[in-house]
Scaffold this active site. Structure first.
Site: not given
Ligand code: ADP
Length: 407
Positions: A12, A90, A179, A240, A384
């Site tokens: 990833n 990923r 996600h 964010r 994940e």
């Protein structure tokens, strides 16, 4: 374990990091894992978590390629490299082209490259990882697993912005969501744990980490999600801003004389919990500061939780009812405070928190935290890397994803 059993490596690549894990497809837990961070800086280093031990090696100035070389050398020294038969990567943005995970081919590489326009910080790093793994392990099958793929089931009314259609046609401007690997993994686990009918269920999944997003899931498929063309839209996040009046950004840019890059930095790196609290982007730090009386920290947490509840209300418009609200991610799995504050505002759905169960629930395992049965509130740890490994094994070794999980 027979020496011939093939292994799956999960890679990833973030913009300045590389997370990895090695799996035997017959086992749910990783054999080893680790993280290279601060890449392309003097502090670059790689950490291995293997055999119950943690070792850190400096990579001074090294980038993704050097990190991958160090990882491959580590595996080779333990006789594991020759058993790596598949690598799962990923990939952040798969645009409209990728609706599920895909084996890497020249055509797939070109399509990932084309999607890099939509994710200029992430897809190029993902491509470096794929190319380096292809060069180092030419016999291994390479599989790309996309953050956006799970959300490709959204209907046009959920994914369109009310902007001139020309920008969608010419530049692919629409909502994609992110996600997706986590939302898919966690919604499947919640459906199983709550014994919901796999052909008739309705969930909202809250992935709350440094990045945060919420997804409405109907019968195992994403029907709406809070992130958009980019991961800036939706919930308040660590740094964010989430949803904000586009007019406010124009106003600030004009008043403060900010150019587009400065606005980009402001909404991605200086806003969210950090911008509101003027203290930290880290939820745990803010909870401690708020408990000690820091007003900014309290305000940031209040806005964060309110916006989550408000988003659950909005996502309910795409569901016939609510069977479960699912919490995951570093904050969702560990913060009893955030879960309680969110649920407090969602009594309208019949959600009724069990404070005792909520207070003792910290990551690691699934736990129902509501007194109410339908809808239930449940904490489900995300996985994940494991999901990427299972997709990769399914494509490379022909194992079904669920068979790989239970084998
Ligand atoms: P990322 O999006 O980078 O993968 P994580 O899912 O690891 O992030 O989540 C990181 C967030 O989880 C941080 O804000 C951190 O403070 C928060 N967190 C982790 N443990 C706790 C805890 N016990 N209480 C509150 N927040 C926590």
């Amino acid at each position: 374990m027979p020496i011939s059993s093939p292994l799956t490596l999960v890679v990833n690549c973030g913009s300045s990091s590389l997370k990895f894990a090695l799996y035997d497809p017959r086992e749910p837990e990783a054999l080893l894992g680790g993280l290279a961070e601060c890449l392309d800086s003097p502090d670059a280093r790689i950490r291995f978590d293997a055999d119950g031990e943690r070792t850190v090696t400096p990579l001074a100035g090294g980038g993704h390629r050097e990190a991958l070389d160090a990882l491959l050398a580590f595996l080779a020294a333990r006789g594991l490299l020759e058993r790596v038969a598949a690598v799962g990567h990923r990939v952040v943005h798969g645009g409209e082209r990728f609706t599920q995970s895909a084996e890497v081919s020249a055509e797939v590489l070109a399509d990932i490259e084309a999607c890099a326009e939509l994710a200029p910080l992430h897809n190029p790093a993902n491509l470096i990882g794929i190319r380096a793994a292809m060069a180092a392990l030419p016999a291994a099958r390479q599989v790309a697993v996309f953050d956006t793929a799970f959300h490709q089931t959204m209907a046009p009314e959920a994914y369109l912005y009310a902007l001139p259609q020309q920008y969608r046609r010419d530049y692919g401007v629409r909502r994609y969501g992110f996600h997706g690997t986590s939302h898919r993994c966690v919604s499947q686990r919640a459906i199983e744990r709550l014994e919901l009918d796999p052909t008739d269920n309705a969930l909202v999944v809250l992935h709350l980490g440094n990045g945060a997003s919420a997804t409405a899931v109907r019968n195992g498929r994403s029907v709406d999600t809070s992130m958009g063309l980019t991961p800036v839209e939706g919930l308040v996040m660590g740094t964010r801003c989430g949803d904000v009046d586009a007019g406010a950004l124009l106003y600030i840019a004009r008043r403060a004389g900010l150019d587009l890059d400065a606005v980009d930095t402001m909404i991605n790196k200086k806003s969210g919990l950090l911008g509101l609290s003027e203290l930290s982007n880290d939820c745990r730090t803010l909870e401690q500061a708020a408990a000690a009386g820091h007003e900014g920290a309290q305000l940031a947490l209040d806005v964060f939780c309110y916006r989550i509840a408000r988003t659950v209300g909005a996502l309910a418009a795409s569901l016939p009812r609510l069977d479960a609200l699912v919490f995951t991610g570093g904050i969702g799995e560990n913060s009893a405070h955030v879960r309680a504050k969110v649920l407090e505002r969602l009594a309208i759905f019949g959600l009724d928190l069990d404070p005792e169960r909520n207070d003792v629930t910290r990551g690691g395992a699934c736990a129902v935290i509501s007194r109410s049965h339908r809808p239930a509130a449940i904490v489900v740890p995300t996985d994940e890397e494991g999901t990427i490994a299972r997709d990769t094994a399914a494509i490379a070794f022909g194992l079904s994803a669920s068979a790989a999980e239970v084998a």
